[in-house]
Design an enzyme around this catalytic site. Structure first.
Site, PDB file in Angstrom:
ATOM      1  N   ARG A 115      66.395 -47.237 122.096  1.00 53.90           N
ATOM      2  CA  ARG A 115      66.734 -48.128 120.978  1.00 53.90           C
ATOM      3  C   ARG A 115      65.569 -48.151 119.995  1.00 53.90           C
ATOM      4  NH1 ARG A 115      66.284 -54.281 120.649  1.00 53.90           N
ATOM      5  NH2 ARG A 115      67.223 -54.610 118.618  1.00 53.90           N
ATOM      6  N   HIS A 159      65.072 -54.708 111.864  1.00 54.11           N
ATOM      7  CA  HIS A 159      64.126 -55.326 112.795  1.00 54.11           C
ATOM      8  C   HIS A 159      62.981 -55.902 111.946  1.00 54.11           C
ATOM      9  CE1 HIS A 159      62.930 -55.320 117.256  1.00 54.11           C
ATOM     10  NE2 HIS A 159      62.019 -56.054 116.644  1.00 54.11           N
ATOM     11  N   GLU A 205      67.292 -60.186 116.486  1.00 50.21           N
ATOM     12  CA  GLU A 205      66.698 -61.525 116.639  1.00 50.21           C
ATOM     13  C   GLU A 205      66.657 -62.339 115.352  1.00 50.21           C
ATOM     14  OE1 GLU A 205      63.132 -61.920 118.848  1.00 50.21           O
ATOM     15  OE2 GLU A 205      63.925 -60.845 120.582  1.00 50.21           O
ATOM     16  N   ASN A 333      68.578 -60.125 123.698  1.00 58.90           N
ATOM     17  CA  ASN A 333      67.160 -59.952 124.018  1.00 58.90           C
ATOM     18  C   ASN A 333      66.773 -61.139 124.899  1.00 58.90           C
ATOM     19  OD1 ASN A 333      67.359 -57.909 122.163  1.00 58.90           O
ATOM     20  ND2 ASN A 333      65.746 -58.641 120.818  1.00 58.90           N
ATOM     21  N   TYR A 335      63.894 -62.792 127.385  1.00 55.60           N
ATOM     22  CA  TYR A 335      62.532 -62.808 127.922  1.00 55.60           C
ATOM     23  C   TYR A 335      62.314 -64.037 128.807  1.00 55.60           C
ATOM     24  CZ  TYR A 335      61.206 -59.088 124.614  1.00 55.60           C
ATOM     25  OH  TYR A 335      61.095 -57.904 123.933  1.00 55.60           O
ATOM     26  N   GLU A 394      66.637 -56.150 124.884  1.00 55.93           N
ATOM     27  CA  GLU A 394      65.184 -56.193 125.124  1.00 55.93           C
ATOM     28  C   GLU A 394      64.888 -57.073 126.324  1.00 55.93           C
ATOM     29  OE1 GLU A 394      62.619 -57.422 121.877  1.00 55.93           O
ATOM     30  OE2 GLU A 394      63.695 -56.111 120.489  1.00 55.93           O
TER      31      GLU A 394
HETATM   32  C1  BG6 Z   1      60.872 -59.676 120.532  1.00 56.44           C
HETATM   33  C2  BG6 Z   1      60.933 -58.731 119.357  1.00 56.44           C
HETATM   34  O1  BG6 Z   1      60.975 -60.968 120.039  1.00 56.44           O
HETATM   35  O2  BG6 Z   1      59.747 -59.715 121.325  1.00 56.44           O
HETATM   36  C3  BG6 Z   1      59.947 -57.594 119.451  1.00 56.44           C
HETATM   37  O3  BG6 Z   1      62.221 -58.255 119.098  1.00 56.44           O
HETATM   38  C4  BG6 Z   1      58.616 -58.123 119.898  1.00 56.44           C
HETATM   39  O4  BG6 Z   1      59.854 -56.960 118.200  1.00 56.44           O
HETATM   40  C5  BG6 Z   1      58.718 -58.755 121.285  1.00 56.44           C
HETATM   41  O5  BG6 Z   1      57.653 -57.126 119.884  1.00 56.44           O
HETATM   42  C6  BG6 Z   1      57.428 -59.435 121.712  1.00 56.44           C
HETATM   43  O6  BG6 Z   1      57.152 -60.476 120.836  1.00 56.44           O
HETATM   44  P1  BG6 Z   1      55.687 -60.896 120.356  1.00 56.44           P
HETATM   45  O7  BG6 Z   1      55.902 -62.032 119.412  1.00 56.44           O
HETATM   46  O8  BG6 Z   1      54.925 -61.321 121.568  1.00 56.44           O
HETATM   47  O9  BG6 Z   1      55.071 -59.726 119.671  1.00 56.44           O
END
Ligand code: BG6
Length: 489
Positions: A115, A159, A205, A333, A335, A394
């Site tokens: 991607r 992006h 995002e 995405n 995390y 992601e």
């Molecule tokens: C996501 C983004 O929010 O997280 C990415 O889509 C980014 O582009 C990644 O690199 C990590 O976020 P950060 O704010 O810690 O650089």
């Protein structure tokens, strides 16, 4: 000689025997039963798509080459005090010139998907008007290189690198002119790449770049808009998404699939009772009502409009129809768990629980460690919006990633993070949650926005002086997962 055991040792032994692990080797066979494969890796569905992800401004460099126009991130990163290490993406990973080497890195992970994002200001340096053919030439070279290496390209159209000209001329996403320009750009690109690119993500995002860039002023373009204008900007972004979906459908080759890649506001039940799960479903719908919700439902919820009051965005029924254009998939995405939810007797039936300061997090402070989020978020999203195809567009973590004297990087925390998250993702797919693929963020260390090069998310370490790429231990871990299509405990 007498052996001394502490209480802790004894407890450990008791625990082991309760699990049946303290049994002498071969004991099970002696009883006539074959030893069970307790630690057999748990499989992902057949055909599960494994990939990695990057984005244009974070890796390409070459910001002034071949007719690329400036983006809001060039301006922002060159503004004093905005980036932690005072860096910018002028050079980044020099991917613009090293893309063949980078495709070889992807290939050596064994993944079959990648991607990447297309920089709008390379294609339309002014945002609209005359296209710059050299811009798409680069992506055509990249796409061809990927395909020649057996890697399926998944392109993202936005992006965050908005052409600066659009920010200057119309105020960026504050104006629906930007939504229209985005639709035109999407159609232009899709007409030229859909002979080879079958999967297109529209916007990455929206939640992040709007909140941070237009609300808090800590991402480009650095605005701190009042609530009403921020809601209007949100509306213009989802309108841009809808216009892009329509433009792509109008011009792209048959079989081209399109959808958003959104950082869904992740809600997780504090613990899994039927009441808490129901409350989490309600919370997920409301917490995402202004972006992902309206994209998937074609309407704002009553709760969202009531809460926004006089700050609600202005919109027409026709716009809602465009925004709600059917997607072929939804990229999530995922995390960190953002909200833990408990059922409540009071309206609206759920409450957000406060985080204890001791809640664990990864090397990035915002990245709370809560692997169950990647089980619950897609499961709940699929249920409340009736989604049949989800990609984890992601997931990943930063780590200290120090190059040791032996030239290696032992990113054990990243491996632990990935293992735990993938166990939960497998749990979801094994229950039939329709997650079809996973894109690990990121292929290699890169320009991490406001953190500059201080945070490293890559499977490959990058020395930004020499541009040397070195695989971390996690690259071997991921290669193993991909090869088995399964995750061990
Ligand atoms: C996501 C983004 O929010 O997280 C990415 O889509 C980014 O582009 C990644 O690199 C990590 O976020 P950060 O704010 O810690 O650089």
């Amino acid at each position: 000689m007498t052996l001394k055991f502490s209480r802790r040792h004894l407890a450990k032994l008791a625990g082991l025997s309760a699990l049946g692990l303290a049994m002498p080797a071969g004991a099970a066979e002696k009883k006539g039963k074959p030893a069970p494969e307790r630690f057999a890796p748990a499989p992902f569905p057949k055909g599960f798509v494994w990939g990695t992800a990057t984005s244009s401004y974070q890796i390409e460099g070459a910001t002034a080459e071949d007719g690329r126009g400036p983006s809001i991130w060039d301006t922002f990163s060159h503004t004093a005090g905005k980036i932690a290490d005072h860096s910018n993406g002028d050079r980044a990973n020099e991917h613009y010139h090293r893309y063949q080497e980078d495709v070889a890195l992807i290939r050596s992970l064994g993944v079959k998907a990648y991607r990447f994002s297309i920089a709008w200001p390379r294609v339309f340096p002014e945002g609209t008007g005359t296209p710059n053919p050299k811009g798409l030439d680069f992506y055509n070279r990249l796409i061809d290189e990927l395909l020649a290496n057996g890697i399926e390209p998944y392109a993202t159209l936005y992006h965050w690198d908005l052409p600066q000209a659009l920010q200057d001329r119309v105020g960026g996403w504050l104006s629906s002119d930007t939504s229209k320009a985005f639709g035109d750009y999407a159609g232009h690109v899709a007409a030229r790449i859909s002979d080879r690119v079958k999967n297109i993500f529209t916007i990455n995002e929206a939640g992040r770049f709007l909140e941070f860039g237009y609300g808090l002023g800590i991402d480009a373009p650095g605005l701190k808009l009042p609530a009403g204008e921020l809601n209007q900007a949100r509306h213009n972004v989802v309108l841009g998404h809808g216009l892009a979906v329509q433009a792509i459908r109008a011009v792209a080759r048959k079989g081209t699939r399109v959808g958003p890649a959104e950082n869904i506001a992740t809600c997780v039940p504090a613990f899994a009772t039927a009441e808490n799960i129901r409350a989490t479903e309600l919370a997920t719908r409301e917490m995402n009502a202004g972006l992902l919700g309206v994209m998937l439902e074609g309407k704002y919820t009553d709760g969202f409009l009531e809460y926004a009051g006089s700050n609600a965005p202005k919109f027409t029924a026709e716009e809602l129809k465009i925004i709600g254009s059917k997607n072929d998939f939804v990229g999530l995405n995922i995390y960190a768990p953002q909200f833990y939810i408990a059922a409540s007797d009071r309206k609206p039936g759920w409450s957000l629980l406060p985080f204890p300061a001791s809640f664990p997090h990864m090397n990035s402070e915002w990245l709370r460690f809560g692997p169950e989020v990647i089980y619950w978020a897609p499961k709940i999203a699929a249920k409340i919006w009736n989604i049949d195809t989800i990609y984890i567009s992601e997931n990943g973590t930063s780590s200290e990633d120090r190059l040791r004297d032996d030239g290696r990087i032992y990113d054990l925390d990243r491996i632990s993070f990935l293992r735990n998250y993938l166990v939960q993702l497998q749990r979801a797919t094994s229950e039939g949650v329709p997650v079809m693929g996973y894109f690990l963020w990121s292929l290699m260390d890169n320009f991490e926005w406001i953190y500059g090069y201080e945070k490293r998310f890559g499977l490959y370490h990058v020395d930004f002086q020499t541009q040397a790429r070195t695989p971390k231990l996690s690259a071997a871990f991921y290669r193993d997962v991909v090869a088995r299509n399964a995750i061990g405990p």
